[in-house]
Design a protein around this motif. Structure first.
Motif, PDB file in Angstrom:
ATOM      1  N   LEU A 160      46.789  38.248  45.786  1.00 34.82           N
ATOM      2  CA  LEU A 160      46.159  37.898  44.257  1.00 34.82           C
ATOM      3  C   LEU A 160      46.182  36.668  44.039  1.00 34.82           C
ATOM      4  N   THR A 161      47.021  35.698  44.754  1.00 37.72           N
ATOM      5  CA  THR A 161      46.622  34.183  44.392  1.00 37.72           C
ATOM      6  C   THR A 161      46.464  33.324  45.166  1.00 37.72           C
ATOM      7  N   THR A 162      46.242  33.884  46.454  1.00 40.32           N
ATOM      8  CA  THR A 162      45.298  33.228  47.533  1.00 40.32           C
ATOM      9  C   THR A 162      43.822  32.426  46.422  1.00 40.32           C
ATOM     10  N   PRO A 163      43.365  31.251  47.216  1.00 38.89           N
ATOM     11  CA  PRO A 163      42.527  30.353  46.378  1.00 38.89           C
ATOM     12  C   PRO A 163      41.365  31.270  46.335  1.00 38.89           C
ATOM     13  N   GLU A 164      40.844  31.668  47.984  1.00 39.97           N
ATOM     14  CA  GLU A 164      39.771  32.696  48.037  1.00 39.97           C
ATOM     15  C   GLU A 164      39.336  33.334  46.929  1.00 39.97           C
ATOM     16  N   HIS A 195      53.390  37.047  55.813  1.00 41.58           N
ATOM     17  CA  HIS A 195      52.685  36.421  54.764  1.00 41.58           C
ATOM     18  C   HIS A 195      51.615  36.143  54.423  1.00 41.58           C
ATOM     19  N   ILE A 196      50.632  36.191  53.729  1.00 40.47           N
ATOM     20  CA  ILE A 196      49.425  36.539  53.681  1.00 40.47           C
ATOM     21  C   ILE A 196      48.835  34.462  53.288  1.00 40.47           C
ATOM     22  N   LYS A 197      48.402  33.945  54.311  1.00 39.61           N
ATOM     23  CA  LYS A 197      47.799  32.152  53.704  1.00 39.61           C
ATOM     24  C   LYS A 197      46.666  32.426  53.854  1.00 39.61           C
ATOM     25  N   HIS A 198      45.246  32.991  53.671  1.00 44.12           N
ATOM     26  CA  HIS A 198      44.217  33.306  53.094  1.00 44.12           C
ATOM     27  C   HIS A 198      43.949  34.146  52.820  1.00 44.12           C
ATOM     28  N   GLY A 199      42.828  34.414  51.516  1.00 47.32           N
ATOM     29  CA  GLY A 199      42.228  35.840  51.748  1.00 47.32           C
ATOM     30  C   GLY A 199      40.840  35.767  51.987  1.00 47.32           C
ATOM     31  N   ASP A 200      40.188  36.887  52.063  1.00 44.17           N
ATOM     32  CA  ASP A 200      38.533  37.408  52.453  1.00 44.17           C
ATOM     33  C   ASP A 200      37.645  36.504  51.168  1.00 44.17           C
ATOM     34  N   ILE A 201      36.863  36.137  52.164  1.00 42.08           N
ATOM     35  CA  ILE A 201      36.126  35.049  51.239  1.00 42.08           C
ATOM     36  C   ILE A 201      34.627  35.822  51.496  1.00 42.08           C
ATOM     37  N   GLU A 202      34.141  36.149  49.698  1.00 43.61           N
ATOM     38  CA  GLU A 202      33.948  37.469  49.162  1.00 43.61           C
ATOM     39  C   GLU A 202      32.696  36.620  49.673  1.00 43.61           C
ATOM     40  N   LYS A 203      31.095  37.811  49.540  1.00 43.57           N
ATOM     41  CA  LYS A 203      29.643  37.237  49.597  1.00 43.57           C
ATOM     42  C   LYS A 203      29.193  37.423  48.060  1.00 43.57           C
ATOM     43  N   LYS A 204      28.792  36.163  48.199  1.00 46.47           N
ATOM     44  CA  LYS A 204      28.107  35.629  46.876  1.00 46.47           C
ATOM     45  C   LYS A 204      27.345  36.583  46.269  1.00 46.47           C
ATOM     46  N   ARG A 205      27.324  36.634  44.948  1.00 41.17           N
ATOM     47  CA  ARG A 205      25.749  37.584  44.389  1.00 41.17           C
ATOM     48  C   ARG A 205      25.338  37.318  43.351  1.00 41.17           C
ATOM     49  N   GLY A 206      25.791  35.706  42.447  1.00 41.54           N
ATOM     50  CA  GLY A 206      25.535  35.278  41.751  1.00 41.54           C
ATOM     51  C   GLY A 206      25.241  36.370  40.252  1.00 41.54           C
ATOM     52  N   VAL A 207      24.356  36.441  39.667  1.00 40.35           N
ATOM     53  CA  VAL A 207      23.815  37.164  38.391  1.00 40.35           C
ATOM     54  C   VAL A 207      23.864  38.641  38.414  1.00 40.35           C
ATOM     55  N   ASN A 208      23.801  38.474  40.336  1.00 44.52           N
ATOM     56  CA  ASN A 208      22.852  40.071  40.392  1.00 44.52           C
ATOM     57  C   ASN A 208      24.902  40.786  40.923  1.00 44.52           C
ATOM     58  N   ALA A 209      25.631  40.601  40.731  1.00 42.97           N
ATOM     59  CA  ALA A 209      26.682  40.637  41.447  1.00 42.97           C
ATOM     60  C   ALA A 209      27.249  41.619  40.690  1.00 42.97           C
TER      61      ALA A 209
END
Length: 847
Positions: free
Chosen positions: A176-180, A742-756
């Motif tokens: 929950l605290t990864t930058p991504e 350890h969890i080093k990186h989170g998943d990069i989420e698909k950007k959806r913008g105003v339609n998220a």
């Protein structure tokens, strides 16, 4: 001990039952894994899809060819790579399987090395398997060893659970605290339920929630676009029919040209294509007017496009629901708002939302939950009837003295046949009885009005486990124990207590065969029998269009945790309940978890994809369910101690039961209220790096990874290097121990913008018709026909081969998603796009 002919027959049959089960299941399991090893390279689509279908950052490397060459990469993949590929849910599931494997290996040493000889040597000398059970003991002094083993097993289990709980919470915090994750829509958005009518507007909600750090970024007021949903579904159905008609026409045309006399001169001279090649259908089945299918479906899609576009301009007229998605500018604001408001959901992914359940009001959810659990309880009780019948088959020999007409049938059968009937058929029958249950229980869970698919899986996990616990463990134990004791009780009613004490352990024979059957299912898990069969049948008979083929080739299997976790928790419960009653069950239980750990680890690395994530919540549910297995284990030991007049061991067992309950309650309280074990403590929301305990600026975490410069990356890498070269000394604390995963990186989420978080029906664009290419280029005429009628069309990545079958190149397929079906320019970049996720979600509705 009596040695009547009936008892001798029963004992002999029990031994044969066990032997038949061992031979059958070991042979089946071995054959299954050998077949898997031989065919895994012949179908990468089934056995290695994660090496080429999914995005590159999640892909697993190719598995080497050769006998058992898959074992080493499966077991030697580091845990940090494993968790990055399979997610926290999959990783915690594998950790639990591995933890049970280690526990039961240790228990096997104690059970087989100490308890089994105490049960077997120098006691009642019961023949067959019964000589290894606690029912064979006549010297009550030996029962102290069983209670001591009960203490040791319980202590080991509780320590394992504490350690796994602690690890889970640490990993969840890291996730929950990864930058991504901090900058993702999932982390910064909450769903508020039961919004009062007077506040159900953007202005008032924004004013209300702007007090939280960072303020509100965007608000989505939920509406119920029922008409739009129906129109969109009709359009997708018409699109599927149009593409099928176009594909059938092109295939017929190619076959027509290949026939004698079908030179295509009529086409070259500008004449019409023979009308017999054009697909047709009747507007009303059997009696309607015959029409051209392609033209009819094109017109239907056009009309639906117009109606859908018109409906989209009237979104304000759709019924407004009592809920809203609220996205904050800052991760901390979302977390604080979630803990300070009316009923809400956090960590909600757009793909995880069950949109139709948003219209369910909170009072209705309460009523639905009551109805759901009432029906579930009724099913659990009623299902005990067929389970009882199946369970009695495993005690067929013992019942011959009670049910006279069975005796001639049983005596005529050879011992091998009796062994197979009692040792294999009941376990298979019990498994078959449970096949349809998940579908019923899943429907009940969804009926409750749960908002997320992941919540439905968690609800199903609880229902299914208690179903298995009651019907498989409790009902079957009672029925088998009673069946074994009834003949002796009828002959000597005054000795009911003694007979129960001697015969209840005999029920362990059924569970020995049940655990043995589970070994064979491990090979089925590795072989992917269901997926392989479904794929071959579907590919051969059910898919024809490029869209259908792409969906088949790029949609990965995923595990439904609601039906995956409970059977293994049940096996662990059975293993611990019968651990000191019949120690022979322990090595088979350990083997069960060892084989499944191998099969699951391979499949999670190379086969499965997970659509819905609970961030490991399923692990918490599974551990709480296993507590029931521990309690039944101890209550069973207490009962057997007092039935055997072993009062002091019985009192010791009661004390252990009280200690266990106190420990469990204390453990739950600790993990709920300890500062490091909170869902997300304030110090982890943005001011302290939990892996280093260093105070940092909140903006260091909330800065998007995409905006970090190369110099910043180098500087951050230097800091990480310094930390790794100078590790903290507090290695007892897993938060800072460099030797744990350890969890080093989170998943990069698909950007959806105003339609998220906009309802999919409100944003889905006009569809793209996908037509396969043919070597005569007739497909160009069909694309032009679609475009002339106002439809977008393409032929990229699909062609009809020389065998008149459609082939799809997934690397060149058009970019078709659940939101947009807009044709893109014919560029190399566009042609290389992988459309796995979009096609999967699209066809989840069609199929």
């Amino acid at each position: 001990m009596t040695t009547s002919a009936t008892e001798q027959t029963t004992t002999s049959a029990a031994t044969t039952t066990f032997e038949s089960a061992v031979i059958f299941n070991i042979a089946f399991t071995t054959a299954g894994f050998i077949i898997f090893d031989l065919i895994r390279k012949k179908s990468k689509r089934i056995f290695e899809p994660r090496t080429y279908i999914i995005p590159e950052e999640k892909r697993s490397p190719q598995v080497p060819n050769g006998f058992l060459k898959w074992v080493k990469p499966t077991l030697m993949t580091p845990d940090e790579e494993l968790i990055a590929r399979v997610g926290l849910d999959g990783y915690m599931f594998l950790r639990v399987i591995r933890a049970f494997m280690r526990l039961f290996v240790a228990f096997t040493v104690i059970g087989i090395g100490i308890i089994l000889p105490l049960n077997h040597v120098g006691q009642s000398d019961q023949p067959g398997l019964e000589s290894f059970t606690i029912g064979n003991i006549k010297d009550n002094e030996r029962l102290y060893a069983h209670v001591i083993a009960c203490y040791l097993f319980t202590a080991a289990i509780l320590y394992m659970m504490y350690h796994e709980y602690y690890t889970y919470i640490r990993l969840r915090h890291e996730c929950l605290t990864t930058p991504e994750h901090r900058v993702s829509a999932r982390a910064t958005t909450i769903l508020v339920l039961g919004v009062p009518r007077q506040l159900n507007n953007e202005t008032d909600l924004k004013n209300l929630y702007n007090v939280f750090p960072g303020g509100v970024k965007r608000i989505w007021l939920n509406r119920e676009p029922t008409r739009l949903i129906d129109l969109t579904a009709k359009r997708m159905k018409a699109l599927n029919k149009l593409e099928n008609a176009e594909t059938v026409f092109l295939e017929k045309y190619l076959k027509y040209l290949a026939k004698d006399g079908g030179s295509g001169q009529d086409v070259e001279n500008g004449n019409k294509i023979p009308t017999s090649l054009r697909p047709t259908h009747k507007t009303i089945p059997l009696i309607g007017k015959k029409v051209d299918s392609i033209e009819t479906y094109r017109d239907e899609i056009n009309k639906l496009n117009e109606e859908i576009n018109d409906q989209r301009t009237k979104t304000d007229t759709f019924k407004q629901l009592e809920s809203a998605f609220i996205q904050f500018n800052d991760f901390v604001g979302a977390q604080l708002a979630a803990t300070s408001t009316i009923p809400r959901l956090t960590e909600i992914s757009r793909d995880d939302v069950i949109w139709e359940n948003l219209k369910v009001t909170n009072p209705s959810r309460v009523a639905r939950k009551i109805i759901s659990y009432t029906i579930t309880a009724t099913l659990i009780i009623l299902w005990a009837i067929p389970v009882t019948f199946v369970a009695t088959i495993s005690s067929l020999s013992a019942l011959t003295s009670v049910i006279p007409f069975l005796k001639p049938l049983v005596t005529r059968l050879p011992q091998s046949a009796i062994g197979f009937i009692q040792g294999v058929l009941p376990a298979i029958g019990l498994a078959l009885l449970m096949v349809c249950l998940p579908y019923i229980l899943r429907a009940l869970s969804k009926f409750e009005g749960l908002i997320r698919h992941s919540d439905v899986m968690l609800s199903l996990q609880g229902k299914y486990f208690f179903f298995l616990l009651f019907n498989v463990l409790l009902v079957t134990t009672t029925v088998n124990g009673a069946a074994q004791a009834i003949p002796a009780i009828i002959n000597n009613p005054t000795s009911i207590i003694k007979n129960l004490a001697e015969n209840l352990p005999k029920a362990s024979t059924f569970f020995l065969t049940y655990v043995l059957l589970s070994l064979s299912t491990a090979s089925i898990e590795a072989l992917q029998v269901g997926s392989l069969s479904s794929y071959l049948v579907t590919k051969k008979f059910l898919v024809k269009t490029p869209r259908q083929i792409l969906h088949l080739e790029t949609t990965l299997v995923y595990k439904d945790w609601g039906v995956t976790f409970p059977p293994h928790i049940l096996i662990a419960s059975i293993g611990i309940v019968y651990s000191v009653i019949q120690p022979l069950i322990l090595p088979f239980t350990a083997l069960h978890f060892a084989l499944f750990y191998l099969a699951y680890r391979y499949n999670f690395l190379y086969v499965y994809d997970q659509i819905y994530e609970t961030n490991g919540n399923l692990f918490v549910h599974a551990m709480e369910q296993f507590f029931w297995g521990i309690f039944i284990f101890q209550l069973t030991i207490i009962g057997l101690m007092f039935l055997n007049d072993a009062h002091i061991p019985g009192v010791l067992a009661v004390i252990l039961f009280i200690i266990t309950i106190s420990t469990v309650l204390g453990m739950r309280a600790y993990f709920q209220h300890n500062p490091k074990a909170e869902f997300l403590p304030v110090n982890l929301m943005g001011v302290i790096d939990m892996k280093t305990n260093k105070v940092i600026a909140n903006t260091d975490f909330t800065k998007s990874t995409s905006s970090v410069t190369e110099d910043e990356k180098v500087d951050q890498g230097s800091k990480n290097k310094q930390i790794s070269e100078n590790p903290l000394t507090d290695i007892d604390d897993e938060y800072t121990d460099p030797n744990v995963v350890h969890i080093k990186h989170g998943d990069i989420e698909k950007k959806r913008g105003v339609n998220a978080y906009t309802h999919p029906a409100l944003i889905v664009a006009n569809p793209l018709v996908w037509i396969p290419q043919d070597n005569t280029e007739m497909y160009k005429e069909e694309i032009k026909g679609c475009q002339d009628s106002g439809l977008n069309a393409t032929s990229r990545g699909a062609k009809i081969n020389e065998k008149y079958k459609v082939e799809v190149d997934i690397t060149k397929a058009p970019n078709i998603t659940d939101e947009f079906y807009v044709e893109e320019a014919e560029s190399s970049d566009a042609m290389k796009r992988n459309t796995t996720n979009g096609i999967r979600r699209l066809f989840s509705k069609i199929w």
